[in-house]
Design an enzyme around this catalytic site. Structure first.
Site, mmCIF file in Angstrom:
data_model
loop_
_atom_site.group_PDB
_atom_site.id
_atom_site.type_symbol
_atom_site.label_atom_id
_atom_site.label_comp_id
_atom_site.label_asym_id
_atom_site.label_seq_id
_atom_site.Cartn_x
_atom_site.Cartn_y
_atom_site.Cartn_z
ATOM 1 N N HIS A 171 -10.861 9.624 4.726
ATOM 2 C CA HIS A 171 -11.503 8.789 3.648
ATOM 3 C C HIS A 171 -11.027 7.417 3.681
ATOM 4 O O HIS A 171 -10.194 7.262 2.792
ATOM 5 C CB HIS A 171 -11.599 9.589 2.225
ATOM 6 C CG HIS A 171 -12.164 8.855 1.171
ATOM 7 N ND1 HIS A 171 -13.584 8.516 1.097
ATOM 8 C CD2 HIS A 171 -11.676 8.442 -0.018
ATOM 9 C CE1 HIS A 171 -13.614 7.940 -0.004
ATOM 10 N NE2 HIS A 171 -12.710 7.683 -0.585
ATOM 11 N N ARG A 222 1.100 -1.250 -0.010
ATOM 12 C CA ARG A 222 -0.160 -0.086 -0.060
ATOM 13 C C ARG A 222 0.852 1.119 -0.018
ATOM 14 O O ARG A 222 0.568 2.155 -0.699
ATOM 15 C CB ARG A 222 -0.926 -0.034 1.093
ATOM 16 C CG ARG A 222 -2.115 1.205 1.073
ATOM 17 C CD ARG A 222 -3.020 0.552 2.230
ATOM 18 N NE ARG A 222 -3.995 1.808 2.154
ATOM 19 C CZ ARG A 222 -4.072 2.805 3.226
ATOM 20 N NH1 ARG A 222 -3.349 2.409 4.129
ATOM 21 N NH2 ARG A 222 -5.005 3.630 3.093
ATOM 22 N N ARG A 250 -23.403 8.383 1.006
ATOM 23 C CA ARG A 250 -23.664 7.012 1.322
ATOM 24 C C ARG A 250 -24.341 6.770 2.781
ATOM 25 O O ARG A 250 -25.351 6.085 2.661
ATOM 26 C CB ARG A 250 -22.324 6.038 1.201
ATOM 27 C CG ARG A 250 -21.820 5.799 -0.087
ATOM 28 C CD ARG A 250 -20.635 5.440 0.018
ATOM 29 N NE ARG A 250 -20.099 5.041 -1.325
ATOM 30 C CZ ARG A 250 -18.761 4.891 -1.691
ATOM 31 N NH1 ARG A 250 -17.719 5.083 -0.798
ATOM 32 N NH2 ARG A 250 -18.361 4.362 -2.860
ATOM 33 N N VAL A 259 -6.736 9.951 -0.665
ATOM 34 C CA VAL A 259 -7.170 11.306 -0.979
ATOM 35 C C VAL A 259 -6.746 12.333 0.061
ATOM 36 O O VAL A 259 -6.095 13.564 -0.063
ATOM 37 C CB VAL A 259 -8.666 11.695 -1.314
ATOM 38 C CG1 VAL A 259 -9.475 11.191 -0.010
ATOM 39 C CG2 VAL A 259 -8.881 12.959 -2.001
ATOM 40 N N ASP A 279 -18.652 9.426 1.153
ATOM 41 C CA ASP A 279 -19.285 8.640 2.295
ATOM 42 C C ASP A 279 -20.213 9.154 3.321
ATOM 43 O O ASP A 279 -21.108 8.485 3.471
ATOM 44 C CB ASP A 279 -17.998 8.761 3.191
ATOM 45 C CG ASP A 279 -16.625 8.443 2.497
ATOM 46 O OD1 ASP A 279 -16.111 7.157 2.562
ATOM 47 O OD2 ASP A 279 -16.208 9.211 1.698
#
Ligand code: NAD
Length: 326
Positions: free
Chosen positions: A182, A95, A158, A129, A155
């Site tokens: 995020h 990552r 959502r 982000v 988010d």
């Protein structure tokens, strides 16, 4: 001479990255009528040309708008530059390696934008982000009000959708925010969640639909966190809701709306957090962020926000200094 308000200017939006998110955003933005000119840039020239042609053939159906491919020169007079450029994770890649790759891409783009003396707002979308917003801010040398990340605007949408569904009430009457990173450490600000001006915990007995609201709360919060994973498992990437979230942020800037949006911004002691970008409620208008709203969060929410801050800060500290300092 008095500076013209954004709404009186030729409203030009440059989109860097013509992949799924960039192209979907252009499509939604063109339909919204918010921009006079949309310029698409991508290092993959064929993709860029193809997306522009496909979009421009919709011109008879869009409100009047110029859509074209462009180059670095186009940053100069853009009101908003939206960055969706990036690379996906390769098999075997960590990552952190991916973060570094994307940070290099965003750093170069941010420096190009700053070099063109653009007076607009930089809106970072590429992931992660919050980290990339921080990189863009540092490498552009711009004021923190002008470099914002799309953060948890998606988010929060959502979250509102899920609440409206469970509570059986119009989503427009549900006010609710996801704050923090995020990503996995994001959390629902329940203390700020209300329906018809009534805090959600008090609204719940009025509604009377759920037998165990505490459990349902946890479930909803987890569903928000897992949304992107589910969509990516089904179809590889997310594009539509994020495209609309970006139109919402762009609209707030181009129309000087002073909208409250949970964009990612640099905290400088706000909520006792320093030198990290994450999402908190902000007033967004022309020129970017007018102010951060330091909402009276509950002690648990403050702990969650601080946890997000620490996670993001650790990532920043694990990155080479030259990625962050120009
Ligand atoms: N913040 C959010 O809420 C949110 C939601 C969805 C996706 N995303 C992120 O948005 C980004 C884009 O997603 P996507 O699905 O569109 O990816 P994609 O791979 O379809 O598109 C990325 C594009 O960036 C281009 N690109 C790479 N380097 C570039 C450079 N230096 N200059 C110009 N263009 C360059 C690529 O050619 C590609 O077309 C990803 O990082 C993704 O994780 C963010």
């Amino acid at each position: 001479m008095k500076k013209k308000a954004y709404s009186e200017q030729h409203r030009k939006v440059v989109v860097v990255g013509a992949g799924s998110v960039g192209a979907t955003y252009c499509y939604a933005l063109a339909q919204s009528g918010l921009a006079d000119e949309i310029v698409l840039i991508d290092r993959n020239e064929d993709l860029m040309k193809g997306q522009v042609l496909d979009l421009i053939h919709g011109q008879p159906f869009f409100p009047t708008v110029i859509i074209r491919s462009g180059s670095i020169d186009d940053y100069k007079d853009a009101q908003v530059v939206v960055i969706t450029a990036g690379v996906a994770q390769k098999p075997g890649e960590t990552r952190l390696q991916l973060i570094k790759k994307n940070a290099e891409i965003i750093a170069t783009i941010a420096e190009d934008i700053a070099r063109q003396d653009c007076k607009g707002v930089m809106l970072i979308v590429s992931n992660p982000v919050d980290i990339l917003t921080y990189v863009a801010l540092k490498r552009s040398g711009w004021k923190n009000t002008r470099v914002i990340g799309s953060g948890t605007v998606l988010d929060s949408a959502r979250f509102r959708y899920l609440l409206s569904n469970y509570c059986d009430v119009d989503v427009h009457n549900v006010h609710a925010y996801i704050l923090g990173e995020h990503g996995d450490s994001e959390f629902a600000a329940w203390s700020m969640t209300n329906v018809a001006g009534i805090n959600i915990d008090e609204y719940c007995p009025i509604c009377g639909k759920c037998s165990d609201w505490k459990k349902r709360r946890q479930l909803i919060e987890q569903q928000v966190r897992d949304s992107a994973y589910h969509i990516i498992n089904y179809k590889g990437s997310t594009q539509f809701a994020v495209g609309l979230a970006l139109v919402r942020i762009t609209g707030a800037i181009l129309r000087s709306e002073k909208s409250v949006l949970t964009v990612s911004t640099l905290l400088d002691g706000d909520f006792n957090i320093k030198d990290v970008c994450l999402s908190v409620p902000c007033i967004v208008s022309d020129g970017g962020i007018i102010r951060i709203i330091e909402s009276p969060l509950s002690p648990e929410e403050l702990t969650s926000l601080s946890r997000s801050g620490k996670i993001l800060r650790n990532i920043i500290e694990s990155m080479e200094n030259d990625l962050i300092t120009s």
